[in-house]
Design an enzyme around this catalytic site. Structure first.
Site, PDB file in Angstrom:
ATOM      1  CG  ASP A 200      -1.828   1.126   1.400  1.00 39.48           C
ATOM      2  OD1 ASP A 200      -2.874   1.064   0.750  1.00 39.48           O
ATOM      3  OD2 ASP A 200      -1.534   2.090   2.142  1.00 39.48           O
ATOM      4  CD  GLU A 259      -2.200   2.492  -3.420  1.00 34.84           C
ATOM      5  OE1 GLU A 259      -3.315   2.949  -3.680  1.00 34.84           O
ATOM      6  OE2 GLU A 259      -1.668   2.627  -2.309  1.00 34.84           O
TER       7      GLU A 259
HETATM    8  C1  NOJ Z   1      -4.335   3.190  -0.507  1.00 35.99           C
HETATM    9  C2  NOJ Z   1      -5.471   2.296  -0.160  1.00 35.99           C
HETATM   10  O1  NOJ Z   1      -5.799   1.550  -1.288  1.00 35.99           O
HETATM   11  C3  NOJ Z   1      -6.580   3.188   0.324  1.00 35.99           C
HETATM   12  O2  NOJ Z   1      -7.804   2.504   0.454  1.00 35.99           O
HETATM   13  C4  NOJ Z   1      -6.153   3.812   1.612  1.00 35.99           C
HETATM   14  O3  NOJ Z   1      -7.103   4.764   2.019  1.00 35.99           O
HETATM   15  C5  NOJ Z   1      -4.786   4.478   1.482  1.00 35.99           C
HETATM   16  N1  NOJ Z   1      -3.847   3.764   0.685  1.00 35.99           N
HETATM   17  C6  NOJ Z   1      -4.177   4.654   2.837  1.00 35.99           C
HETATM   18  O4  NOJ Z   1      -3.727   3.417   3.319  1.00 35.99           O
END
Ligand code: NOJ
Ligand code: CA
Length: 558
Positions: A200, A259
């Site tokens: 993430d 991500e």
């Molecule tokens: C990306 C995640 O996919 C999202 O849902 C989240 O709010 C943020 N990162 C913070 O962790």
């Protein structure tokens, strides 16, 4: 390119809170996922990514983790998880977990210790800083609105850093002890037998420790969106990611997917090349089109042409480097069919054609739960129906900007993350077979048509088409071509077509989709045969006629 076990695989993302409730509390859970493993297997995917199920106060739906090595009771127990892992393995389905390590929850024991004792080692797991001239240390705006700095209660001029909500304090990656603890935790999960992680918000871990801030952006608050800082520092994140890979994923031959927004094109090889930090990173190119607009009222709708141009560009860049992961939606996005397609194709026909693009572009495709049903956005009738903290923030920002409540609601109905988070549609009953009680988030208005039960028995349903798509991806006759074949754009006769090919040696698969209002005729190889199609088209003597709302996948050898 070195061959890896995950090449050619298809992933399915589960948002556990909304997938299947097994115990009647209106919230999806692990036993619900176990109940539906056969469904997932029958969809023809290979691996499942489960969004966070760790202990959490759920300020950001589990992306605020209070204990990385325990399961939150709303989802079940570690025994349930172990059973899920075992049963999935028996079906030859791998599981990857969500790794949220840019920040934790303010309820994590590390943060509590850091607050309680300024001399504790945990104090340096986070960023505590004095204000500058009576203000926060810098002017950056958090992803969820307001300053990235929150005042420490009881202290005059002391703040801690949070790029997301104030309940999500950022972890200090410059602290070696902390990194060591994180890597231990990752290895603990990998030793348990999971196949890897989705990582993430990872580009945010690098900071400018002087916290200089940035010139204000288009907002009226004098701040600048924090993602602009992350983008500037993107080239500096390498050593952290390299170390994490060496000490965790690589040792286990695990799959890792970042991500990772704002990766510089010249750094792509470092991220996803043979020795890359990750096995893959998501292709967010369509989302990045809106990156310079921090508020949802500034977003511009993304057209089919935008989608085509940005994803083609990303594909061409990655071609001889590695694999991106194509997506059309995830839990942070509105539904792809509603977001990318013209109104007339926001239906099963459009969903099948867009799904074909998603699965047959080069890379490691991810299908998001409900995408295989052609789920569109849910109709929200009031701000009170939204649960996402980001929706609440954005709504306030819209009103502050002078928009009326009706206008603000219309914007959220186009863009909110909650569209992806409404319950999975299993049957046509009141709560869509997701639960026997009112679910935590409202049920989609078209459950009768979209639900699994209705689509199972219809050979022409979106669901059955997706099953054909995954079968094609895995067909031994085409698997090599669909995995390693290079991506090439084909000529696109309109702003509403997405046509491309995959090429390996003398073999070609060509994909033609038509989201326009009339048919097109394409000149194709006269040995071409149709592997898969939906809608109306006709192939004869080197000519493919493709009606509006249709898709055709052709194969031939030169
Ligand atoms: C990306 C995640 O996919 C999202 O849902 C989240 O709010 C943020 N990162 C913070 O962790
Ligand atoms: Ca439940």
């Amino acid at each position: 390119m070195q061959k890896k076990w995950w090449h050619g695989k298809v992933f399915y993302q589960i948002y556990p809170k909304s997938f299947k409730d097994s115990n009647g509390d209106g919230i999806g859970d692990i036993r619900g996922i176990i109940e539906k493993l056969d469904y997932i297997k029958a969809l023809g995917v290979d691996l499942i990514w489960i969004s966070p199920i760790y202990v959490s106060p759920f300020v950001d739906q589990g992306y605020d983790i209070a204990d990385y090595q325990n399961i939150d009771p709303i989802f079940g127990s570690m025994q349930d998880f172990d059973e899920l892992l075992e049963k999935a393995k028996a079906l030859n389905l791998g599981i990857i977990m969500d790794l949220v390590i840019n920040h934790c929850s303010s309820e994590h024991k590390w943060f509590k210790k850091a607050l309680a004792d300024p001399k504790s080692p945990e104090r340096n797991y986070f960023y505590f800083r004095k204000g500058k001239e009576g203000h926060e240390p810098d002017n950056l705006r958090s992803y969820f609105g307001g300053s990235v700095w929150e005042k420490v209660r009881g202290e005059d001029d002391l703040y801690y850093l949070h790029y997301f909500a104030k309940e999500q304090p950022d972890l200090n990656w410059y602290n070696e002890d902390l990194r060591h603890k994180l890597f231990e935790m990752i290895n603990w999960w990998l030793d348990k037998g999971i196949a890897g992680f989705r990582v993430d918000a990872i580009m945010n871990i690098v900071k400018d420790l002087n916290f200089p801030g940035l010139p204000k952006d288009s907002g009226s608050d004098g701040r600048c969106a924090v993602n602009q800082m992350t983008a500037r520092l993107a080239s500096k994140v390498g050593p952290f990611l390299q170390e994490m890979n060496e000490k965790t994923f690589k040792k286990h031959d695990a799959f890792s997917i970042g991500e990772a927004f704002s990766v510089n094109p010249q750094d792509l090889e470092k991220f996803i090349g043979d020795e890359g930090f990750f096995s893959s990173i998501f292709d967010f190119s369509t989302r990045e089109l809106n990156e310079s607009f921090p508020f949802c009222y500034q977003y511009r709708p993304i057209s089919v042409k935008d989608f085509r141009e940005s994803s083609f560009k990303a594909q061409l860049r990655a071609n001889d480097i590695g694999f991106l992961a194509p997506i059309i939606e995830n839990h942070d996005e509105p539904r792809g069919v509603s977001y990318f397609l013209p109104a007339m194709w926001q239906n099963s026909q459009g969903a099948k054609a867009l799904g074909t693009v998603n699965l047959l572009l080069r890379g490691i495709p991810f299908i998001y739960q409900g995408q295989e049903l052609g789920m569109t956005n849910t109709q929200f009738n009031s701000i009170y129906e939204f649960e996402d903290l980001n929706a609440q923030d954005q709504y306030k920002a819209c009103l502050k900007q002078g928009l009326t409540p009706t206008q603000a609601l219309a914007i959220l109905n186009r863009e909110s993350r909650d569209h992806a988070r409404t319950p999975m549609l299993w049957d046509e009953s009141t709560f869509a077979g997701f639960s026997n009680t009112t679910p935590w988030l409202k049920v989609h208005q078209d459950k009768e048509i979209l639900c699994v039960k209705a689509q199972e028995s219809d050979p022409h349903s979106t669901l059955n088409y997706y099953r054909k798509l995954t079968a094609l991806k895995h067909d031994p006759a085409y698997q090599e071509l669909l995995t390693y074949g290079l991506f090439k754009p084909l000529e696109n006769p309109s702003d509403f077509t997405i046509c491309f090919e995959r090429v390996l040696d003398n073999k070609k698969i060509q994909v033609f989709t038509n989201f326009d209002t009339h048919s097109f005729e394409f000149t194709v190889n006269n040995k071409a045969q149709v592997l898969l199609s939906s809608g109306k088209g006709c192939l004869a003597e080197g000519k493919l006629k493709l009606n509006e709302g249709s898709v055709a996948v052709l194969y031939f050898e030169d």
